[in-house]
Design a protein around this motif. Sequence first.
Motif, PDB file in Angstrom:
ATOM      1  N   THR A 829      14.216  82.870  24.382  1.00 26.70           N
ATOM      2  CA  THR A 829      14.896  83.308  25.601  1.00 26.70           C
ATOM      3  C   THR A 829      14.101  82.844  26.817  1.00 26.70           C
ATOM      4  O   THR A 829      12.874  82.705  26.767  1.00 26.70           O
ATOM      5  CB  THR A 829      15.015  84.835  25.632  1.00 26.70           C
ATOM      6  OG1 THR A 829      13.705  85.401  25.650  1.00 26.70           O
ATOM      7  CG2 THR A 829      15.768  85.354  24.421  1.00 26.70           C
ATOM      8  N   THR A 830      14.811  82.607  27.933  1.00 26.60           N
ATOM      9  CA  THR A 830      14.129  82.188  29.173  1.00 26.60           C
ATOM     10  C   THR A 830      14.433  83.123  30.330  1.00 26.60           C
ATOM     11  O   THR A 830      14.129  82.802  31.482  1.00 26.60           O
ATOM     12  CB  THR A 830      14.545  80.754  29.550  1.00 26.60           C
ATOM     13  OG1 THR A 830      15.959  80.713  29.756  1.00 26.60           O
ATOM     14  CG2 THR A 830      14.147  79.768  28.478  1.00 26.60           C
ATOM     15  N   GLY A 841       9.729  89.920  21.256  1.00 24.76           N
ATOM     16  CA  GLY A 841      10.685  89.472  20.242  1.00 24.76           C
ATOM     17  C   GLY A 841      11.680  88.458  20.718  1.00 24.76           C
ATOM     18  O   GLY A 841      12.726  88.267  20.077  1.00 24.76           O
ATOM     19  N   GLY A 842      11.392  87.767  21.835  1.00 34.16           N
ATOM     20  CA  GLY A 842      12.348  86.814  22.371  1.00 34.16           C
ATOM     21  C   GLY A 842      12.155  85.404  21.849  1.00 34.16           C
ATOM     22  O   GLY A 842      12.745  84.462  22.407  1.00 34.16           O
ATOM     23  N   VAL A 843      11.379  85.208  20.765  1.00 32.80           N
ATOM     24  CA  VAL A 843      11.119  83.871  20.224  1.00 32.80           C
ATOM     25  C   VAL A 843      11.312  83.908  18.714  1.00 32.80           C
ATOM     26  O   VAL A 843      10.845  84.837  18.024  1.00 32.80           O
ATOM     27  CB  VAL A 843       9.684  83.410  20.563  1.00 32.80           C
ATOM     28  CG1 VAL A 843       9.415  82.030  19.946  1.00 32.80           C
ATOM     29  CG2 VAL A 843       9.476  83.369  22.062  1.00 32.80           C
ATOM     30  N   ARG A 844      11.998  82.901  18.186  1.00 35.24           N
ATOM     31  CA  ARG A 844      12.140  82.722  16.739  1.00 35.24           C
ATOM     32  C   ARG A 844      11.679  81.308  16.404  1.00 35.24           C
ATOM     33  O   ARG A 844      12.174  80.330  16.975  1.00 35.24           O
ATOM     34  CB  ARG A 844      13.595  82.912  16.300  1.00 35.24           C
ATOM     35  CG  ARG A 844      14.158  84.305  16.544  1.00 35.24           C
ATOM     36  CD  ARG A 844      13.499  85.355  15.647  1.00 35.24           C
ATOM     37  NE  ARG A 844      14.173  86.641  15.729  1.00 35.24           N
ATOM     38  CZ  ARG A 844      13.897  87.572  16.635  1.00 35.24           C
ATOM     39  NH1 ARG A 844      12.979  87.325  17.556  1.00 35.24           N
ATOM     40  NH2 ARG A 844      14.540  88.731  16.630  1.00 35.24           N
ATOM     41  N   GLU A 862      21.909  90.575  19.572  1.00 29.58           N
ATOM     42  CA  GLU A 862      22.199  91.956  19.195  1.00 29.58           C
ATOM     43  C   GLU A 862      21.122  92.910  19.720  1.00 29.58           C
ATOM     44  O   GLU A 862      21.425  94.006  20.197  1.00 29.58           O
ATOM     45  CB  GLU A 862      22.296  92.065  17.678  1.00 29.58           C
ATOM     46  CG  GLU A 862      22.587  93.493  17.191  1.00 29.58           C
ATOM     47  CD  GLU A 862      22.680  93.567  15.681  1.00 29.58           C
ATOM     48  OE1 GLU A 862      22.702  94.688  15.158  1.00 29.58           O
ATOM     49  OE2 GLU A 862      22.734  92.497  15.023  1.00 29.58           O
ATOM     50  N   VAL A 863      19.851  92.469  19.663  1.00 30.85           N
ATOM     51  CA  VAL A 863      18.742  93.353  20.021  1.00 30.85           C
ATOM     52  C   VAL A 863      18.434  93.308  21.509  1.00 30.85           C
ATOM     53  O   VAL A 863      18.177  94.346  22.135  1.00 30.85           O
ATOM     54  CB  VAL A 863      17.476  92.976  19.213  1.00 30.85           C
ATOM     55  CG1 VAL A 863      16.274  93.796  19.690  1.00 30.85           C
ATOM     56  CG2 VAL A 863      17.718  93.204  17.729  1.00 30.85           C
ATOM     57  N   LEU A 864      18.478  92.120  22.137  1.00 33.63           N
ATOM     58  CA  LEU A 864      17.966  91.961  23.498  1.00 33.63           C
ATOM     59  C   LEU A 864      19.044  91.838  24.565  1.00 33.63           C
ATOM     60  O   LEU A 864      18.739  92.023  25.747  1.00 33.63           O
ATOM     61  CB  LEU A 864      17.045  90.734  23.562  1.00 33.63           C
ATOM     62  CG  LEU A 864      15.803  90.800  22.664  1.00 33.63           C
ATOM     63  CD1 LEU A 864      15.025  89.498  22.746  1.00 33.63           C
ATOM     64  CD2 LEU A 864      14.917  91.979  23.051  1.00 33.63           C
ATOM     65  N   GLY A 865      20.266  91.505  24.197  1.00 32.60           N
ATOM     66  CA  GLY A 865      21.291  91.418  25.216  1.00 32.60           C
ATOM     67  C   GLY A 865      22.209  90.230  25.025  1.00 32.60           C
ATOM     68  O   GLY A 865      22.081  89.442  24.088  1.00 32.60           O
ATOM     69  N   LEU A 870      20.126  86.480  28.401  1.00 30.25           N
ATOM     70  CA  LEU A 870      18.909  85.974  27.744  1.00 30.25           C
ATOM     71  C   LEU A 870      18.604  84.521  28.095  1.00 30.25           C
ATOM     72  O   LEU A 870      17.455  84.104  28.026  1.00 30.25           O
ATOM     73  CB  LEU A 870      19.051  86.100  26.225  1.00 30.25           C
ATOM     74  CG  LEU A 870      19.331  87.512  25.683  1.00 30.25           C
ATOM     75  CD1 LEU A 870      19.410  87.480  24.163  1.00 30.25           C
ATOM     76  CD2 LEU A 870      18.249  88.472  26.146  1.00 30.25           C
ATOM     77  N   GLN A 871      19.629  83.734  28.430  1.00 28.12           N
ATOM     78  CA  GLN A 871      19.470  82.313  28.734  1.00 28.12           C
ATOM     79  C   GLN A 871      18.677  81.597  27.619  1.00 28.12           C
ATOM     80  O   GLN A 871      17.615  81.026  27.842  1.00 28.12           O
ATOM     81  CB  GLN A 871      18.754  82.135  30.073  1.00 28.12           C
ATOM     82  CG  GLN A 871      19.448  82.815  31.242  1.00 28.12           C
ATOM     83  CD  GLN A 871      18.624  82.785  32.510  1.00 28.12           C
ATOM     84  OE1 GLN A 871      17.829  81.867  32.711  1.00 28.12           O
ATOM     85  NE2 GLN A 871      18.809  83.775  33.371  1.00 28.12           N
ATOM     86  N   PRO A 872      19.185  81.645  26.367  1.00 27.87           N
ATOM     87  CA  PRO A 872      18.435  81.046  25.257  1.00 27.87           C
ATOM     88  C   PRO A 872      18.393  79.520  25.336  1.00 27.87           C
ATOM     89  O   PRO A 872      19.299  78.881  25.874  1.00 27.87           O
ATOM     90  CB  PRO A 872      19.210  81.514  24.022  1.00 27.87           C
ATOM     91  CG  PRO A 872      20.579  81.829  24.525  1.00 27.87           C
ATOM     92  CD  PRO A 872      20.428  82.287  25.938  1.00 27.87           C
ATOM     93  N   VAL A 873      17.327  78.957  24.765  1.00 31.25           N
ATOM     94  CA  VAL A 873      17.145  77.502  24.697  1.00 31.25           C
ATOM     95  C   VAL A 873      16.607  77.154  23.321  1.00 31.25           C
ATOM     96  O   VAL A 873      16.093  78.006  22.591  1.00 31.25           O
ATOM     97  CB  VAL A 873      16.176  76.987  25.780  1.00 31.25           C
ATOM     98  CG1 VAL A 873      16.720  77.230  27.171  1.00 31.25           C
ATOM     99  CG2 VAL A 873      14.799  77.611  25.616  1.00 31.25           C
ATOM    100  N   VAL A 874      16.725  75.876  22.978  1.00 32.09           N
ATOM    101  CA  VAL A 874      16.239  75.373  21.696  1.00 32.09           C
ATOM    102  C   VAL A 874      15.224  74.272  21.956  1.00 32.09           C
ATOM    103  O   VAL A 874      15.427  73.415  22.823  1.00 32.09           O
ATOM    104  CB  VAL A 874      17.405  74.838  20.836  1.00 32.09           C
ATOM    105  CG1 VAL A 874      16.877  74.209  19.551  1.00 32.09           C
ATOM    106  CG2 VAL A 874      18.391  75.958  20.511  1.00 32.09           C
TER     107      VAL A 874
END
Length: 1010
Positions: A829-830, A841-844, A862-865, A870-874
């Motif tokens: 997440t960013t 817990g924002g990194v897998r 599900e857990v963080l929003g 969250l603005q997720p990135v890969v």
Amino acid sequence: MQSASEQSEAAEPQTTPARPAPPEHAYPDHWEADVVLRDGGTARIRPITADDADRLVSFYEQVSDESKYYRFFAPYPRLSAKDVHRFTHHDFVNRVGLAATVGGEFIATVRYDRIDDRGLPASAPADEAEVAFLVQDAHQGRGVASALLEHIAAVARERGIRRFAAEVLPANTKMIKVFTDAGYTQKRSFEDGSVRLHLDLEPTDRSLAVQRAREQRAEARSVQRLLTPASVAVVGAGRTPGGVGRTVLRNLLGAGFTGRVYAVNAALPETGADGGPAELDGVPAYRSVGAVGEPVDLAIVAVPAERVPEAVADCGEHGVRGLVVLSAGYAESGPDGRERQRRLVRQARSYGMRIIGPNAFGIINTADDVRLNASLAPQTPAAGRIGLFTQSGAIGIALLAGLHRRGAGLSSFISAGNRADVSGNDFLQHWYDDPGTDVVLLYLESIGNPRKFTRLARRTAAVKPVVVVKGARHSGSAPPGHRVPVTRVPHATVSALLRQAGVIRVDTVTELVDAGLLLAAQPLPAGPRVAILGNSESLGLLTYDACLTEGLRPLRPLDLTTAADPAGFRDALAAALADETSDAVVVTAIPWVGEDGATESGDGEVLAAALREAVASVPAPAKPVVVVHVEMGGLAEALAVATSTRPSPTGRGSGTGTGTSTSTGVGTGAGARTGVRPDAGAPAGENRFTGPAEPAEPAASEPAPVTAPAPPTPAQDPTPITIPAYPAAERAVRALAEAVRYGQWRRQAAEPGRVPEYEDIDEAGAAALIRRVLGGAEADARGVTLGTDQAGELLARYGITALPTLPAPTPDAAVAAAARLGYPVALKTTAPHLRHRPDLGGVRLDLATEEQLRTAYAELTEVLGKPEELQPVVQAMVPRGVDTVVRSAIDPAVGAVLSFGLSGAASELLGDTAHRLVPATDRDVAELVRSLRTTPLLFGWRGSAPVDTPALEELLLRVSRLVDDHPEVVAVSLEPVVVAPRGLSVLGATVRLAPPPPRTDLGPRSLPNY
């Protein structure tokens, strides 16, 4: 120095229509500046305006015919009305005139006219201008023209002019020297009987060095004028005993000031009872400075604040060179007082005077040929080798008392109060090459020009120790009365940057005195190895533990047992001094047991004599000795016995050190030897603190202390051996540790690091990108944060590769990004509240398949929003290593700072971040990496593999180069930087650009504006 444009205009027939004048721009008040001249006086430089016609005519009338001839290449007895108009009407772009003024009157002028390639008047984009000077004969030789050249060159660069042309008669050697000595790149030719000079106005290393050397000489001279007056007037000396003015008068006389002293009080009668001048305390007393009728160099002003302007005018109009303003009621009292302080500084500078204060405690100079105590200190300190500057009168009193109690002597003392004009920077300039000062102690509550202070402190620390204690560290604002730039960096960062400059930073005034005593009395240690000896095993162990705490390397303590007598101490100390396995010696002492079993605590003088004898018995022991004593009656007093409140015949007190220090010391006794010792901690070929080695003076020239127990025999050296004593092991060891660190810095400073060149750096491409971003229509004047692609492109120009980051607003987008990057990948997440917080817990990591990626995406949302929150990135996975953070930012007070730390909440909470000033050298970044408390994690802690520190150091150097080359890069953050056993990966990068802040340290010389 007639310009071609003037010749062209003079040649035009009177019937020729006047050339249309370009529109005038607003008056550029930022060009106004106060400068210190070569002789220590001041002048004001400002633009010439149409209102200056009468001043210009008056000025020209006072210039000699010869100087006029040099200016116009022909007899020119007076200026015509047309000349006056031309020289006072400027557009402040293509035609600019500056004047140097004292007392509101011109003493010199300079002007430039923009010209084209044919030498004719022009406007932009023409980038050349002709320049011409004229200096009144009475002010030639004061460095006025050099100062004007610096300022007119800065103005020209601001207006897009890159070159100056000047035509000078060969006989005008002074003006030719002004140009040739300036340090600019120049061409010189001889045409039609005159010398033609062309100067490239781009600052060079040489021009900057010339400017700073002139600044040092001028500011040092201005301080010297304050400290060595031939005559002093106390303005406000009361008719009855008591009061500030009368107290200062009494202190002046009590110190035996060698010059003339006058009392000034407007309420005094015109004459005394005998028809001559009135008297106060036996000195002539007058109603005004003007009534004195003789030159007055220094005025001590002790009148109410509302009467100070009248006193300043009286002093300025009658040639007083400097002021010490003790009066309160200025900026420390609120907004009205702040404005009153501004007016005071402007008024004093208009007369060419410098000010200590207001709200000052005073100044002291213990030199035997001066003996000046122009302060409220009732007792003049002993003469010695310590220079002391404070911004607080109360702290000044405490420091004077503490130093006196422990037997230390001073070369000079200054308590500057609100330091509205003269500051610690000025005194650093003075002490840098003052042969009477070996150690500089500073109590500062604010630093008005941190960039300049750091530069001056680094230069001074290269030849003598500079010890600083900083007050008002956590108040969040400057002390009342102090004008300082606001800094965004924490106090710990400022401390780290000062230490980088060689400053010895301590936390309390007690530590300031402790360190000062050791440095003034002892040589620098060659290393961290410490021998410990004494008659108490417990005190020895405490000292051993204190050494380990301070990062020293103590040897096993030598226990002499409580039965040890002074002779045993003497023999053990002599052996430790001769032992090459130690670099310093700590002697611990408690009362010893006599033959009858009784403790002997009152015979400290005997032990002091024994320690002196041990030091004297070893030829030139280049290692420091300190004493820790507990309940040793008379020992501390005996160790301070060399102090005298009476100056020595040579003008300074006696003692050891580079010269003759009176720091806490052991008085001369049998077998005493010279205190001038070679310094094992300094570079080869240098004396202890003063730089390049000079022939030592004959022993016979050393003064004997007044309080010496016995006069020396002809075979003895009358210089006392001084050994600092401390009542606690922790204090002694802390002072010794500071000396060890300073000695190490001195050795490293003798061989400074270098800024490497990297062939793959594209400086021009980076500059073009920055111009394109800042010049775009969407650019914000306050700056812009680059997008991911632009940040990556800019960093790549400097050989820094940021790992690609692909947005993943949906699970399908995440899968597509992973396919593009290749498995395994990381999903993170960013969002600002989760960024760089893997603990939340924002990194897998290590997602090797599409299934794992989709599962991780579902868990995160599900857990963080929601994804939009969250603005997720890969990102692709990189080799594992240690997560670190590299940052750089430009602070308005201290300049560009390079920072390094380990990533994670623990490091942030502990403040475990190291800092260095930009540009950083290879040595700077090596120290940066190794200065963290968590540094062991980088070098194989608990069996882990050491990481690639050379790659990390190279990254730090590249970031430093980027920020140094492009001041528009106001902030860089690389987080995290994963440093693996081989190579590193930059996983996140943020870059912010903004118009470059002004660089006050690179402009022309000037005093702080008021």
